[in-house]
Motif scaffolding. Structure first.
Motif, PDB file in Angstrom:
ATOM      1  N   LEU A  54     -81.341 122.399  30.988  1.00 56.18           N
ATOM      2  CA  LEU A  54     -80.602 122.514  32.246  1.00 56.18           C
ATOM      3  C   LEU A  54     -80.651 123.951  32.741  1.00 56.18           C
ATOM      4  CD1 LEU A  54     -77.612 120.243  31.259  1.00 56.18           C
ATOM      5  CD2 LEU A  54     -79.466 119.683  32.829  1.00 56.18           C
ATOM      6  N   ILE A  55     -81.040 124.106  34.027  1.00 57.10           N
ATOM      7  CA  ILE A  55     -81.270 125.421  34.612  1.00 57.10           C
ATOM      8  C   ILE A  55     -80.502 125.537  35.934  1.00 57.10           C
ATOM      9  CG2 ILE A  55     -83.011 127.063  35.437  1.00 57.10           C
ATOM     10  CD1 ILE A  55     -83.356 126.481  32.526  1.00 57.10           C
ATOM     11  N   ASP A  56     -79.917 126.734  36.180  1.00 56.12           N
ATOM     12  CA  ASP A  56     -79.329 127.021  37.484  1.00 56.12           C
ATOM     13  C   ASP A  56     -80.473 127.232  38.478  1.00 56.12           C
ATOM     14  OD1 ASP A  56     -78.402 128.636  39.762  1.00 56.12           O
ATOM     15  OD2 ASP A  56     -76.516 128.809  38.672  1.00 56.12           O
ATOM     16  N   LYS A  57     -80.544 126.411  39.530  1.00 60.01           N
ATOM     17  CA  LYS A  57     -81.684 126.466  40.452  1.00 60.01           C
ATOM     18  C   LYS A  57     -81.748 127.784  41.206  1.00 60.01           C
ATOM     19  CE  LYS A  57     -84.064 123.761  44.022  1.00 60.01           C
ATOM     20  NZ  LYS A  57     -85.293 123.669  43.218  1.00 60.01           N
ATOM     21  N   THR A  58     -80.582 128.423  41.410  1.00 64.47           N
ATOM     22  CA  THR A  58     -80.561 129.674  42.175  1.00 64.47           C
ATOM     23  C   THR A  58     -80.925 130.871  41.305  1.00 64.47           C
ATOM     24  OG1 THR A  58     -78.858 128.763  43.618  1.00 64.47           O
ATOM     25  CG2 THR A  58     -79.142 131.158  43.632  1.00 64.47           C
ATOM     26  N   THR A  59     -80.285 130.976  40.137  1.00 66.43           N
ATOM     27  CA  THR A  59     -80.481 132.155  39.296  1.00 66.43           C
ATOM     28  C   THR A  59     -81.571 131.978  38.253  1.00 66.43           C
ATOM     29  OG1 THR A  59     -78.837 131.438  37.676  1.00 66.43           O
ATOM     30  CG2 THR A  59     -78.037 132.697  39.573  1.00 66.43           C
ATOM     31  N   ALA A  69     -74.263 112.976  30.180  1.00 65.08           N
ATOM     32  CA  ALA A  69     -73.863 111.604  29.838  1.00 65.08           C
ATOM     33  C   ALA A  69     -75.011 110.647  30.100  1.00 65.08           C
ATOM     34  CB  ALA A  69     -72.640 111.196  30.653  1.00 65.08           C
ATOM     35  N   LEU A  70     -75.168 109.696  29.216  1.00 63.91           N
ATOM     36  CA  LEU A  70     -76.165 108.643  29.373  1.00 63.91           C
ATOM     37  C   LEU A  70     -75.424 107.365  29.764  1.00 63.91           C
ATOM     38  CD1 LEU A  70     -79.236 108.161  29.058  1.00 63.91           C
ATOM     39  CD2 LEU A  70     -78.747 107.257  26.763  1.00 63.91           C
ATOM     40  N   LEU A  71     -75.784 106.804  30.951  1.00 64.61           N
ATOM     41  CA  LEU A  71     -75.114 105.620  31.482  1.00 64.61           C
ATOM     42  C   LEU A  71     -76.115 104.462  31.561  1.00 64.61           C
ATOM     43  CD1 LEU A  71     -73.355 107.342  34.541  1.00 64.61           C
ATOM     44  CD2 LEU A  71     -72.516 107.214  32.186  1.00 64.61           C
ATOM     45  N   GLN A  72     -75.615 103.250  31.408  1.00 66.82           N
ATOM     46  CA  GLN A  72     -76.469 102.086  31.618  1.00 66.82           C
ATOM     47  C   GLN A  72     -76.813 101.977  33.099  1.00 66.82           C
ATOM     48  OE1 GLN A  72     -74.993  98.457  29.924  1.00 66.82           O
ATOM     49  NE2 GLN A  72     -74.583  99.379  27.909  1.00 66.82           N
ATOM     50  N   ALA A  73     -78.080 101.719  33.384  1.00 68.44           N
ATOM     51  CA  ALA A  73     -78.552 101.745  34.773  1.00 68.44           C
ATOM     52  C   ALA A  73     -77.900 100.668  35.628  1.00 68.44           C
ATOM     53  CB  ALA A  73     -80.073 101.607  34.811  1.00 68.44           C
ATOM     54  N   GLU A  74     -77.686  99.471  35.052  1.00 64.46           N
ATOM     55  CA  GLU A  74     -77.232  98.358  35.885  1.00 64.46           C
ATOM     56  C   GLU A  74     -75.754  98.419  36.227  1.00 64.46           C
ATOM     57  OE1 GLU A  74     -77.119  96.949  31.583  1.00 64.46           O
ATOM     58  OE2 GLU A  74     -78.402  98.160  32.897  1.00 64.46           O
ATOM     59  N   ASP A  75     -74.910  99.044  35.355  1.00 60.02           N
ATOM     60  CA  ASP A  75     -73.474  99.011  35.620  1.00 60.02           C
ATOM     61  C   ASP A  75     -72.778 100.352  35.401  1.00 60.02           C
ATOM     62  OD1 ASP A  75     -73.650  99.191  32.892  1.00 60.02           O
ATOM     63  OD2 ASP A  75     -72.976  97.126  32.521  1.00 60.02           O
ATOM     64  N   LEU A 101     -79.287 105.840  33.261  1.00 57.22           N
ATOM     65  CA  LEU A 101     -79.056 106.867  34.283  1.00 57.22           C
ATOM     66  C   LEU A 101     -78.480 108.075  33.553  1.00 57.22           C
ATOM     67  CD1 LEU A 101     -79.239 107.298  37.387  1.00 57.22           C
ATOM     68  CD2 LEU A 101     -76.811 106.688  37.492  1.00 57.22           C
ATOM     69  N   LEU A 102     -79.154 109.223  33.648  1.00 60.08           N
ATOM     70  CA  LEU A 102     -78.666 110.443  33.019  1.00 60.08           C
ATOM     71  C   LEU A 102     -77.832 111.226  34.017  1.00 60.08           C
ATOM     72  CD1 LEU A 102     -79.808 112.504  30.321  1.00 60.08           C
ATOM     73  CD2 LEU A 102     -79.935 113.823  32.413  1.00 60.08           C
ATOM     74  N   ARG A 103     -76.654 111.623  33.609  1.00 61.36           N
ATOM     75  CA  ARG A 103     -75.754 112.373  34.487  1.00 61.36           C
ATOM     76  C   ARG A 103     -75.440 113.732  33.850  1.00 61.36           C
ATOM     77  NH1 ARG A 103     -70.051 109.765  35.223  1.00 61.36           N
ATOM     78  NH2 ARG A 103     -69.793 110.637  33.120  1.00 61.36           N
ATOM     79  N   ALA A 104     -75.674 114.826  34.587  1.00 65.34           N
ATOM     80  CA  ALA A 104     -75.358 116.187  34.133  1.00 65.34           C
ATOM     81  C   ALA A 104     -74.331 116.783  35.098  1.00 65.34           C
ATOM     82  CB  ALA A 104     -76.608 117.051  34.082  1.00 65.34           C
ATOM     83  N   SER A 105     -73.186 117.204  34.584  1.00 64.53           N
ATOM     84  CA  SER A 105     -72.114 117.696  35.459  1.00 64.53           C
ATOM     85  C   SER A 105     -71.527 118.983  34.901  1.00 64.53           C
ATOM     86  CB  SER A 105     -71.002 116.643  35.603  1.00 64.53           C
ATOM     87  OG  SER A 105     -70.449 116.332  34.344  1.00 64.53           O
ATOM     88  N   ALA A 106     -71.227 119.917  35.791  1.00 65.42           N
ATOM     89  CA  ALA A 106     -70.600 121.184  35.430  1.00 65.42           C
ATOM     90  C   ALA A 106     -69.777 121.667  36.611  1.00 65.42           C
ATOM     91  CB  ALA A 106     -71.656 122.237  35.058  1.00 65.42           C
ATOM     92  N   ILE A 107     -68.698 122.343  36.280  1.00 68.02           N
ATOM     93  CA  ILE A 107     -67.828 122.869  37.329  1.00 68.02           C
ATOM     94  C   ILE A 107     -68.604 123.844  38.204  1.00 68.02           C
ATOM     95  CG2 ILE A 107     -65.770 124.266  37.756  1.00 68.02           C
ATOM     96  CD1 ILE A 107     -64.643 123.148  35.143  1.00 68.02           C
ATOM     97  N   GLY A 108     -68.494 123.676  39.510  1.00 64.63           N
ATOM     98  CA  GLY A 108     -69.166 124.569  40.448  1.00 64.63           C
ATOM     99  C   GLY A 108     -70.587 124.163  40.786  1.00 64.63           C
ATOM    100  N   TYR A 109     -71.034 122.988  40.257  1.00 60.91           N
ATOM    101  CA  TYR A 109     -72.401 122.534  40.516  1.00 60.91           C
ATOM    102  C   TYR A 109     -72.375 121.096  41.019  1.00 60.91           C
ATOM    103  CZ  TYR A 109     -74.094 126.618  37.973  1.00 60.91           C
ATOM    104  OH  TYR A 109     -74.371 127.896  37.566  1.00 60.91           O
ATOM    105  N   GLU A 114     -80.344 111.341  37.115  1.00 59.74           N
ATOM    106  CA  GLU A 114     -81.771 111.103  36.920  1.00 59.74           C
ATOM    107  C   GLU A 114     -81.963 109.762  36.214  1.00 59.74           C
ATOM    108  OE1 GLU A 114     -84.545 112.662  37.703  1.00 59.74           O
ATOM    109  OE2 GLU A 114     -83.630 114.406  38.688  1.00 59.74           O
ATOM    110  N   PRO A 115     -82.780 108.830  36.794  1.00 62.47           N
ATOM    111  CA  PRO A 115     -83.064 107.555  36.110  1.00 62.47           C
ATOM    112  C   PRO A 115     -84.040 107.772  34.955  1.00 62.47           C
ATOM    113  CG  PRO A 115     -84.281 107.700  38.170  1.00 62.47           C
ATOM    114  CD  PRO A 115     -83.412 108.914  38.123  1.00 62.47           C
TER     115      PRO A 115
END
Length: 837
Positions: A54-59, A69-75, A101-109, A114-115
């Motif tokens: 995981l990379i900060d796109k700006t810096t 988090a890894l989520l099931q695609a259908e639900d 479905l891969l979910r990446a979350s961080a405060i301020g982003y 991503e499937p």
């Protein structure tokens, strides 16, 4: 068959229910159910892994401890989750084939989705870039609810979790962006330029040594913090714990697994050398931290000065000169110390925690000085010139221990904390004193002194907080402490021409002491929208006992009772203007030696206590305004008035002594009638981005002292003086590895009763760098580049005038290196690994 059917029906109904919630699950953010865990465990086929960075796109910097988090695609049902490590890398293991479905979350982003299709091999997603800004979820924009900077009752808040520009940094970086806080190149933390600041972590005193604290703030990622609280004018709740400020670091993560160790070496050209090593181990319930360090240092100092003493002429009412003295002195000292510390924390669940700590320190040192002094006695028309050679040594041991227990009744602030702490100190000292007269009456002396002291301290307390409404809270507390011990100083002198030594009974000192303190407090906090008020009251009862053997006049048995009210009001406008108005009353009791009328004889002077001393009452009023500008930084103004009634100051006087057979000066503590400091502080921080700030701080105040002596009108004094100080600090971090520090300080002359301290100033600069994924850090610093720093003092008593100057080798180069190894796994303090922040 019956069990299979029941299991199938339960599984089907659970999945239907979970599908009704965004993110999948009864738990916030899609927590994983026990049934889902069972399904994964029952899978017997081959599993695979999913990796990525995981990379900060700006810096273009790696993002630490981002929730993946890894989520099931259908639900969108939550499957499993991890956090990225300090290189931004994440690894999801044990993934069964399927569409996700891969979910990446961080405060301020912005949250990244991503499937992924896991078929017959592991998946490497490569570099995934996160954009700074607000998050979009199902068409709803999620924005920060808190401002980056704000004020709340007695606290100045830096909401680190709302500052996206600092998320890739460390706690040290976050402290650099906290109003009034500075971290120098060696990692030392100051508040408003004062180093005697208490560091708390999650509302508890950290109890960390200086080096442990440096490692903590330099290693802990900034994105594991919720906020940093600064308390410059503590309320009744904190009054007994510190006379200065408090910095409280609030984290939003806990240690999941930790095996971590470090070692390093610091040194300077003074000289000073300090090796250190630490080890930490933790799991979800236990945490063990140990630390060992040593230090050896040396220093030189040079001092010089002169003094003139006067006595009243009963015939002319004028002052006659009785004594003039002039001296120069050169000294050296060497000090060593070693300490071992152990901290243990146990949290059986999220509502209970127990902490234990033990610390021990061995210390010692030697010092020597050679003084040349000329003393002219005008009444005897005699000049005396002599040298004094002093050599001394000391060693001691200190052991501290403590425990505290915290129980949370719920997550809304209802909690109770109990603590028990203590320490034992045992010191021994020796000194040799040789005075040789070269001119004048031969009063040469060869004296040796041996001393020892012991002290014991035990304190216990309980703090209880309970919300009485959604926006209101009451806190109460009780505290009891006792300190007792003894001190012995046994001098003897050589009988010249013999090898015999006689006890110096005049200066023999054998004392016992005991102080008992009891305190209770109550605070009430109520919030109305953006307006918060906090009221507090603290009561303290102190009993002081002191006695020097064979000196009945020295006995002290005094009791003091004090009430300390406090009021804090704060308000924040929608345009982010922050206002704070506070009042606190602080009372300081005189010490046992200040109260004792035991006469402490030196070689050329003496001091005596004052049994009539009263407690010093200080009323402190502060008004603060602060405004944060998103693309600039912040501006802050503080106006304050601190008035003291019966402030304790030292009076220096001249008197004829039968013991010395001449006029000598003596010192005695006295209560000044009244004094006050009225002034203002101005601070501006230019902060165009998270890793660059330039600060300017100024403090200007009027100092007023009014002293009256009912026995001698010549000693009446009213003194006014404007005092000011300025400080400029530059801190920046480039390439995410190199820090640049620079600071300049100036403080004008300041005053006390009948004395004035001359200005002092210095310029410092340094570099710090980290390498090998922050496993190695080094620093280089130059303190007082131009060797300007020295202390000078002028005394202008009606009967005594003096000037003294002291210069140490304040210019020195320091450097250090620290190696850090191990694995640190963090997780957010939330119920689901895949939670949205």
């Amino acid at each position: 068959m019956k069990r299979i059917i029941i299991y199938f029906l339960l599984s089907l109904s659970m999945n239907i229910a979970l599908a009704q919630f965004p993110g999948g699950g009864f738990f916030p953010g899609g927590g994983r159910s026990d049934m889902q865990q069972t399904t994964s465990k029952n899978y017997k086929g081959k599993t695979y892994s999913i990796t990525g960075t995981l990379i900060d796109k700006t810096t273009k910097e790696s993002l630490w401890y981002v929730n993946v988090a890894l989520l099931q695609a259908e639900d969108s049902i939550f499957v499993k989750g991890v956090s990225s490590d300090d290189s931004g890398v994440f690894v999801l293991q044990g993934v069964i084939p399927g569409k996700y479905l891969l979910r990446a979350s961080a405060i301020g982003y912005q949250t990244l989705y991503e499937p992924i299709d896991v078929d017959s091999s592991s998946v490497d997603m490569g570099k995934l870039y996160l954009l700074q800004g607000t998050a979009m979820l199902n068409g709803v924009e999620v924005t920060a609810k808190k401002p980056i900077y704000s004020m709340e009752d007695e606290k100045i808040l830096y909401n680190v979790s709302e500052d996206p520009s600092i998320q890739t940094g460390t706690t040290s970086d976050a402290l650099q962006n906290t109003p009034g806080v500075e971290v120098d190149v060696e990692g030392n933390v100051t508040l408003r330029g004062v180093s005697s600041v208490d560091i708390w972590i999650n509302d508890k005193p950290s109890r960390l040594t200086a080096e442990s604290l440096k490692n903590y703030i330099q290693q802990l990622p900034a994105n594991t913090l919720v906020r940093i609280e600064v308390i410059t004018n503590p309320s009744a709740k904190y009054a007994s714990k510190t006379d200065g400020g408090i910095i409280n670091i609030i984290t939003n993560a806990k240690i999941k697994k930790n095996v971590f160790y470090s070692f390093g070496l610091n040194g300077s050209s003074q000289p000073r050398i300090s090796p250190h090593a630490s080890f930490a181990w933790a799991n979800e319930k236990w945490s063990v931290n140990s630390w060992i360090s040593g230090s050896y240092s040396g220093n030189k100092n040079f001092s010089s000065g002169y003094s003139t003493s006067f006595v009243a002429n009963d015939t002319t009412d004028n002052l006659d000169t009785c004594t003039f003295q002039k001296y120069t002195s050169e000294g050296r000292n060497k000090n060593w110390s070693g300490n071992i510390n152990l901290f243990m924390d146990y949290s059986p669940d999220t509502m209970n925690s127990l902490s234990l700590w033990v610390m021990s320190m061995l210390s010692g040192g030697v010092s020597s000085s050679l003084e040349h002094r000329l003393r002219r006695e005008y009444f005897f028309n005699e000049d005396n010139f002599y040298t004094t050679d002093r050599n001394s040594g000391s060693n001691g041991v200190w052991v501290g221990f403590g425990t505290w227990y915290t129980h949370m009744f719920n997550n809304q602030g209802h909690n109770i904390m109990a603590s028990l702490n203590g320490n034992i100190t045992n010191n021994a000292s020796s000194s040799d004193y040789v005075r040789k007269y070269i001119l004048g009456t031969d009063l040469s002396k060869d004296k040796s002194t041996r001393g020892r002291s012991k002290s014991y301290d035990i304190n216990t307390g309980i703090d209880y907080s309970i919300p009485y409404s959604k926006n209101g809270e009451i806190s109460v507390g009780l505290n009891a402490a006792v300190n007792w011990g003894s001190s012995l100083s046994s001098p003897d002198t050589l009988v010249f021409g013999t090898n015999d030594r006689n006890i110096d009974s005049l200066r023999l000192y054998d004392a016992v002491f005991r102080t008992q303190d009891y305190a209770t407090y109550v605070t009430l906090r109520q919030k109305f929208g953006n307006f918060t008020m906090k009221f507090g009251l603290r009561g303290e009862l102190s009993h002081i006992f002191y006695q020097v053997a064979e000196h009945p006049e020295s006995k002290v048995a005094s009791t003091f009772f004090n009430l300390k009210p406090s009021v804090h009001l704060s308000y924040r406008t929608k345009s982010m203007h922050n206002f704070n108005l506070s009042y606190t009353r602080r009372l300081r009791n005189p010490s046992n030696t200040q109260l004792s009328e035991y006469i402490n004889y030196g070689e050329d002077d003496y001091s005596i206590g004052n049994s009539l001393l009263a407690s010093v009452a200080t009323n402190s009023f502060e008004f603060n305004w602060m405004k944060y500008f998103e693309k600039f930084g912040s501006l802050g103004i503080t106006v304050y008035h601190r008035n003291s009634h019966k402030d304790i100051n030292t009076l220096t006087d001249v008197v004829y002594s039968d013991v010395f057979g001449r006029y000598v000066h003596f010192t005695m503590p006295v209560n000044v009638g009244k004094s006050f400091n009225t002034g203002g502080e101005f601070n501006v921080t230019y902060r165009p981005k998270g890793f660059l700030n330039l600060r300017f701080y100024a403090n200007i105040y009027d100092s007023y002292i009014n002293y009256s002596d009912s026995k001698d009108a010549n000693k009446n004094s009213v003194r006014h003086k404007f005092t000011y100080s300025f400080r400029i600090n530059l801190w920046t971090k480039v390439w995410n590895v190199l820090e640049i520090h620079a600071s300049a300080n100036y403080r004008s002359a300041s005053q006390s009763l009948f004395s004035e301290t001359k200005p002092n100033y210095s310029i410092n600069a340094g570099l710090r760098a980290t390498f090998w994924k922050k496993r190695i850090s080094v620093y280089l610093n130059v303190q007082d580049i131009f060797n300007w720093n020295k202390s000078s003092n002028i005394t202008t008593n009606p009967y005594y005038e003096s000037w003294s100057s002291n210069k140490t080798n304040s210019r020195y180069i320091s450097a250090g290196i620290t190696f850090r190894f191990g694995k640190l796994e963090m997780e957010r303090n939330v119920q689901g690994a895949g939670n949205e922040e």
